[in-house]
Design an enzyme around this catalytic site. Structure first.
Site, short mmCIF file in Angstrom:
data_model
loop_
_atom_site.label_atom_id
_atom_site.label_comp_id
_atom_site.label_asym_id
_atom_site.label_seq_id
_atom_site.Cartn_x
_atom_site.Cartn_y
_atom_site.Cartn_z
N LYS A 52 0.84 -1.21 0.00
CA LYS A 52 0.00 0.00 0.00
C LYS A 52 0.88 1.25 0.00
O LYS A 52 0.60 2.22 -0.71
CB LYS A 52 -0.95 -0.02 1.20
CG LYS A 52 -2.08 -1.04 1.04
CD LYS A 52 -2.89 -1.27 2.32
CE LYS A 52 -3.86 -2.44 2.09
NZ LYS A 52 -4.65 -2.79 3.29
N GLN A 96 -4.92 -1.71 9.52
CA GLN A 96 -4.77 -3.03 8.92
C GLN A 96 -5.32 -4.11 9.85
O GLN A 96 -5.01 -4.13 11.04
CB GLN A 96 -3.29 -3.29 8.58
CG GLN A 96 -3.04 -4.56 7.78
CD GLN A 96 -3.64 -4.53 6.37
OE1 GLN A 96 -3.82 -3.48 5.77
NE2 GLN A 96 -3.97 -5.69 5.84
N ASP A 119 -11.20 2.38 3.54
CA ASP A 119 -11.42 0.92 3.46
C ASP A 119 -12.90 0.61 3.26
O ASP A 119 -13.25 -0.52 2.88
CB ASP A 119 -10.98 0.25 4.77
CG ASP A 119 -9.65 -0.47 4.65
OD1 ASP A 119 -9.30 -0.89 3.52
OD2 ASP A 119 -8.98 -0.64 5.68
N1 GUN Z 1 -6.90 -7.17 6.03
C1 GUN Z 1 -7.15 -7.91 4.93
N2 GUN Z 1 -7.65 -7.13 3.94
C2 GUN Z 1 -7.72 -5.88 4.44
C3 GUN Z 1 -8.15 -4.64 3.91
O1 GUN Z 1 -8.60 -4.53 2.76
N3 GUN Z 1 -8.05 -3.57 4.74
C4 GUN Z 1 -7.59 -3.67 6.01
N4 GUN Z 1 -7.57 -2.57 6.75
N5 GUN Z 1 -7.19 -4.82 6.53
C5 GUN Z 1 -7.26 -5.91 5.75
#
Ligand code: GUN
Length: 291
Positions: A52, A96, A119
């Protein structure tokens, strides 16, 4: 059979975003800023967050990575969320997941200002998405819709089977695929307790597999000409790889691919699109295009 190239599509979209950011900055506008909170040292989460941060660079965004150890308290984490909510330079941020067990994940998600919830996990965004209002759409479903659109795959009126009912993928994907403005399809959701799962799959024009079981979808479950979207990313041990594992999708690719009209590979299908959608959401947040 057409192999849907998520890596290439994501690269194209990131280049489009980078161009828009260059134009915004050239006009004296603000550079989009994404922040990420990462707790602990889970291998998968480390990789996702690193990717990211890298994607932010490719798009010309500012990024901030805030790292904390596993022993951070819920109160401390909520305080960090609050700081990001109130930081005027941060357009959007993510926490996350998963979080350590002593932290209430839902409480943390609900503490995020939904205006910055890129998100799309906050109940306000989830609820608005469910009734077709402007909102941040969570990254994986959004990335899949984008792939279907860019490959001009017709979905209206088709029978779409979604495998999995998670809050991050299965549920929002079902909502979006049924809505007139997105998939406009007839949607069936199957999960670990579904007794008719194989029959449902055999009748499907589109299968979106997000069940988290490596090679779950086999050739006997797939209609000729079906469209297969594989969301699986299970790490399976592989001594021939440098990292000691490889990513394995939910679809038995070698036997299913010859039957399909379109299929996404793992890796290089849905995965790169997920991160790309997060970038799109961050750009939208910085432009105040949703709220
Ligand atoms: N863990 C697995 N996929 C994601 C996601 O798309 N966003 C976040 N914040 N955590 C995750």
């Amino acid at each position: 059979m057409v192999l849907i190239d998520g890596k290439q599509t994501a690269a194209t979209i990131k280049a489009e975003i980078a161009q828009q950011v260059a134009d915004i900055v050239a006009r004296g506008g603000k550079r989009p800023h994404l922040a990420a909170i990462l707790v602990g040292h889970d291998g998968g989460s480390e990789t996702y967050v690193a990717n990211k941060v890298l994607a932010c660079k490719e798009c010309g965004f500012t990024s901030t990575l805030l790292r904390f150890e596993d022993d951070i308290t819920e109160e401390q984490l909520l305080h960090e969320v609050d700081k990001l909510n109130n930081d005027p330079d941060v357009d959007g941020f993510i926490v996350q997941l998963p979080l350590p067990r002593h932290i209430d994940e839902q409480k943390v998600i609900e503490a995020i200002d939904y205006h910055k919830d890129v998100d799309g996990f906050h109940p306000i965004n989830v609820g608005r998405m469910a009734i077709g209002l402007p909102c941040f759409i969570s990254a994986t479903p959004k990335g899949i819709l984008e792939l279907l659109q860019r490959y001009e795959i017709p979905t209206s009126g088709k029978k779409c089977v979604i495998l999995g009912r998670s809050n991050i993928v299965g549920k929002p994907m079902a909502q979006l695929m049924m809505q007139k403005q997105y998939g406009d399809a007839t949607v069936t959701v199957c999960h670990s307790r579904s007794t008719t799962l194989k029959d449902e799959c055999r009748q499907a024009d589109i299968i979106i597999a997000a069940i988290g079981q490596p090679e779950f979808v086999t050739a006997d479950m797939v209609k000729k000409g079906a469209i297969i979207i594989d969301v699986g990313t299970t790490r399976v041990p592989d001594a021939t790889r440098k990292k000691g594992f490889r990513l394995c999708g939910d679809v038995k690719f070698d036997e299913v691919a010859p039957l399909c009209s379109y299929i996404t590979p793992v890796p290089g299908g849905v995965g790169p699109m997920t991160i790309c959608s997060l970038m799109t959401n961050t750009l939208l947040a910085s432009q105040k295009k949703i709220f």
